[in-house]
Design a protein around this motif. Sequence first.
Motif, PDB file in Angstrom:
ATOM      1  N   HIS A   1     -10.383   6.022  -5.277  1.00  0.00           N
ATOM      2  CA  HIS A   1      -9.935   4.769  -5.608  1.00  0.00           C
ATOM      3  C   HIS A   1      -8.926   4.164  -4.749  1.00  0.00           C
ATOM      4  O   HIS A   1      -8.905   3.054  -4.564  1.00  0.00           O
ATOM      5  CB  HIS A   1      -9.779   4.832  -7.179  1.00  0.00           C
ATOM      6  N   LEU A   2      -7.801   5.054  -4.717  1.00  0.00           N
ATOM      7  CA  LEU A   2      -6.645   4.573  -3.930  1.00  0.00           C
ATOM      8  C   LEU A   2      -6.896   4.289  -2.488  1.00  0.00           C
ATOM      9  O   LEU A   2      -6.480   3.214  -2.023  1.00  0.00           O
ATOM     10  CB  LEU A   2      -5.712   5.796  -3.971  1.00  0.00           C
ATOM     11  N   PHE A   3      -7.637   5.032  -2.009  1.00  0.00           N
ATOM     12  CA  PHE A   3      -8.083   4.657  -0.339  1.00  0.00           C
ATOM     13  C   PHE A   3      -9.076   3.486  -0.424  1.00  0.00           C
ATOM     14  O   PHE A   3      -8.880   2.736   0.609  1.00  0.00           O
ATOM     15  CB  PHE A   3      -8.881   6.112  -0.015  1.00  0.00           C
ATOM     16  N   SER A   4     -10.005   3.335  -1.297  1.00  0.00           N
ATOM     17  CA  SER A   4     -10.745   2.192  -1.227  1.00  0.00           C
ATOM     18  C   SER A   4      -9.906   0.883  -1.328  1.00  0.00           C
ATOM     19  O   SER A   4     -10.496  -0.200  -0.807  1.00  0.00           O
ATOM     20  CB  SER A   4     -11.916   2.340  -2.292  1.00  0.00           C
ATOM     21  N   ASN A   5      -8.866   0.883  -2.015  1.00  0.00           N
ATOM     22  CA  ASN A   5      -8.069  -0.247  -2.011  1.00  0.00           C
ATOM     23  C   ASN A   5      -6.966  -0.506  -0.931  1.00  0.00           C
ATOM     24  O   ASN A   5      -6.752  -1.452  -0.509  1.00  0.00           O
ATOM     25  CB  ASN A   5      -7.275  -0.471  -3.391  1.00  0.00           C
ATOM     26  N   THR A   6      -6.683   0.601  -0.450  1.00  0.00           N
ATOM     27  CA  THR A   6      -5.579   0.825   0.638  1.00  0.00           C
ATOM     28  C   THR A   6      -5.987   0.052   2.043  1.00  0.00           C
ATOM     29  O   THR A   6      -5.432  -0.970   2.386  1.00  0.00           O
ATOM     30  CB  THR A   6      -5.244   1.818   0.989  1.00  0.00           C
TER      31      THR A   6
ATOM     32  N   PRO B   1       0.850  -1.268   0.044  1.00  0.00           N
ATOM     33  CA  PRO B   1      -0.121  -0.068  -0.062  1.00  0.00           C
ATOM     34  C   PRO B   1       1.064   1.357  -0.029  1.00  0.00           C
ATOM     35  O   PRO B   1       0.634   2.308  -0.689  1.00  0.00           O
ATOM     36  CB  PRO B   1      -0.836  -0.032   1.370  1.00  0.00           C
ATOM     37  N   LEU B   2       1.894   1.299   0.721  1.00  0.00           N
ATOM     38  CA  LEU B   2       2.828   2.395   0.643  1.00  0.00           C
ATOM     39  C   LEU B   2       3.287   2.618  -0.686  1.00  0.00           C
ATOM     40  O   LEU B   2       3.386   3.791  -1.104  1.00  0.00           O
ATOM     41  CB  LEU B   2       4.064   2.295   1.569  1.00  0.00           C
ATOM     42  N   ILE B   3       3.713   1.855  -1.427  1.00  0.00           N
ATOM     43  CA  ILE B   3       4.113   1.918  -2.897  1.00  0.00           C
ATOM     44  C   ILE B   3       3.288   2.409  -3.727  1.00  0.00           C
ATOM     45  O   ILE B   3       3.601   3.445  -4.481  1.00  0.00           O
ATOM     46  CB  ILE B   3       4.872   0.276  -3.364  1.00  0.00           C
ATOM     47  N   ILE B   4       1.922   1.871  -3.613  1.00  0.00           N
ATOM     48  CA  ILE B   4       0.931   2.505  -4.508  1.00  0.00           C
ATOM     49  C   ILE B   4       0.633   4.162  -4.135  1.00  0.00           C
ATOM     50  O   ILE B   4       0.154   4.698  -5.091  1.00  0.00           O
ATOM     51  CB  ILE B   4      -0.473   1.573  -4.656  1.00  0.00           C
ATOM     52  N   TRP B   5       0.527   4.062  -2.865  1.00  0.00           N
ATOM     53  CA  TRP B   5       0.564   5.725  -2.163  1.00  0.00           C
ATOM     54  C   TRP B   5       1.473   6.383  -3.052  1.00  0.00           C
ATOM     55  O   TRP B   5       1.290   7.537  -3.466  1.00  0.00           O
ATOM     56  CB  TRP B   5       0.391   6.009  -0.922  1.00  0.00           C
ATOM     57  N   PHE B   6       2.788   6.167  -2.789  1.00  0.00           N
ATOM     58  CA  PHE B   6       3.881   7.049  -3.547  1.00  0.00           C
ATOM     59  C   PHE B   6       3.818   7.008  -4.929  1.00  0.00           C
ATOM     60  O   PHE B   6       4.106   8.073  -5.391  1.00  0.00           O
ATOM     61  CB  PHE B   6       5.197   6.014  -3.102  1.00  0.00           C
TER      62      PHE B   6
ATOM     63  N   SER C   1      -7.921  -3.864  -7.168  1.00  0.00           N
ATOM     64  CA  SER C   1      -9.143  -4.602  -6.796  1.00  0.00           C
ATOM     65  C   SER C   1      -8.914  -6.029  -6.961  1.00  0.00           C
ATOM     66  O   SER C   1      -9.671  -6.969  -6.008  1.00  0.00           O
ATOM     67  CB  SER C   1     -10.300  -4.023  -7.473  1.00  0.00           C
ATOM     68  N   GLY C   2      -8.404  -6.460  -7.883  1.00  0.00           N
ATOM     69  CA  GLY C   2      -8.274  -7.836  -7.980  1.00  0.00           C
ATOM     70  C   GLY C   2      -7.342  -8.534  -7.069  1.00  0.00           C
ATOM     71  O   GLY C   2      -7.884  -9.610  -6.553  1.00  0.00           O
ATOM     72  N   ILE C   3      -6.535  -7.824  -6.494  1.00  0.00           N
ATOM     73  CA  ILE C   3      -5.828  -8.529  -5.532  1.00  0.00           C
ATOM     74  C   ILE C   3      -6.757  -8.355  -4.152  1.00  0.00           C
ATOM     75  O   ILE C   3      -6.784  -9.462  -3.396  1.00  0.00           O
ATOM     76  CB  ILE C   3      -4.359  -7.495  -4.991  1.00  0.00           C
ATOM     77  N   VAL C   4      -7.399  -7.632  -3.812  1.00  0.00           N
ATOM     78  CA  VAL C   4      -8.326  -7.345  -2.635  1.00  0.00           C
ATOM     79  C   VAL C   4      -9.302  -8.524  -2.831  1.00  0.00           C
ATOM     80  O   VAL C   4      -9.428  -9.177  -1.733  1.00  0.00           O
ATOM     81  CB  VAL C   4      -8.907  -5.899  -2.706  1.00  0.00           C
TER      82      VAL C   4
ATOM     83  N   ALA D   1      -4.149  -3.478   3.233  1.00  0.00           N
ATOM     84  CA  ALA D   1      -3.675  -3.362   4.315  1.00  0.00           C
ATOM     85  C   ALA D   1      -4.198  -4.528   5.599  1.00  0.00           C
ATOM     86  O   ALA D   1      -3.287  -5.329   6.366  1.00  0.00           O
ATOM     87  CB  ALA D   1      -3.585  -1.987   5.137  1.00  0.00           C
ATOM     88  N   ILE D   2      -5.504  -4.305   5.735  1.00  0.00           N
ATOM     89  CA  ILE D   2      -6.081  -5.339   6.546  1.00  0.00           C
ATOM     90  C   ILE D   2      -5.877  -6.968   6.221  1.00  0.00           C
ATOM     91  O   ILE D   2      -5.391  -7.529   7.233  1.00  0.00           O
ATOM     92  CB  ILE D   2      -7.497  -4.810   6.871  1.00  0.00           C
ATOM     93  N   LEU D   3      -6.391  -7.167   5.231  1.00  0.00           N
ATOM     94  CA  LEU D   3      -6.507  -8.549   4.757  1.00  0.00           C
ATOM     95  C   LEU D   3      -5.002  -9.049   4.536  1.00  0.00           C
ATOM     96  O   LEU D   3      -4.636 -10.194   4.785  1.00  0.00           O
ATOM     97  CB  LEU D   3      -7.221  -8.543   3.261  1.00  0.00           C
ATOM     98  N   GLY D   4      -4.275  -8.014   3.808  1.00  0.00           N
ATOM     99  CA  GLY D   4      -2.758  -8.748   3.842  1.00  0.00           C
ATOM    100  C   GLY D   4      -2.026  -8.966   4.848  1.00  0.00           C
ATOM    101  O   GLY D   4      -1.349  -9.846   5.009  1.00  0.00           O
TER     102      GLY D   4
END
Length: 141
Positions: A67-72, A22-27, A118-121, A76-79
């Motif tokens: 979109h970013l927040f909805s995936n983050t 998630p940090l990488i996708i935010w960056f 989303s596919g990863i989620v 983070a929780i499931l991962g």
Amino acid sequence: MDQNINQTRKYTGKLFLPLLFPLIIWFIYFGSEFLQLSLSSYGVYPRHFSGILGIITSPLIHGDFSHLFSNTIPLAILGTGIFYFYPNAAVKALGIIYLLSNTLVWLFAREVFHIGASGIVYGFVFLSFFSAGFFEEIINR
């Protein structure tokens, strides 16, 4: 004292990768916003050779902050849960989910650029439900 340090390292190691992604996708998101770059063309474009690169890059790209927040949050929780409870299988599962979900998008989705994690989620959700159900079945036997 050494046992507490080892225990802390053990838990920290299990949290590193699921929180790093998630940090990488935010960056990437804020970098593209700062540089005013549109990265959506690096998404998956189904059934076109030029869209194959998106199998790797699309989960890293998000269209807007919502979109970013909805995936983050679910990443983070499931991962974290998957890496904590299934440390031996988690890296393999992440690799399979990452590649399989995006390959299926490339094979079957409509012909527009697809971006986001989303596919990863949904892969993590599937893995969590399958694992819980599988182990519950074994325990109840």
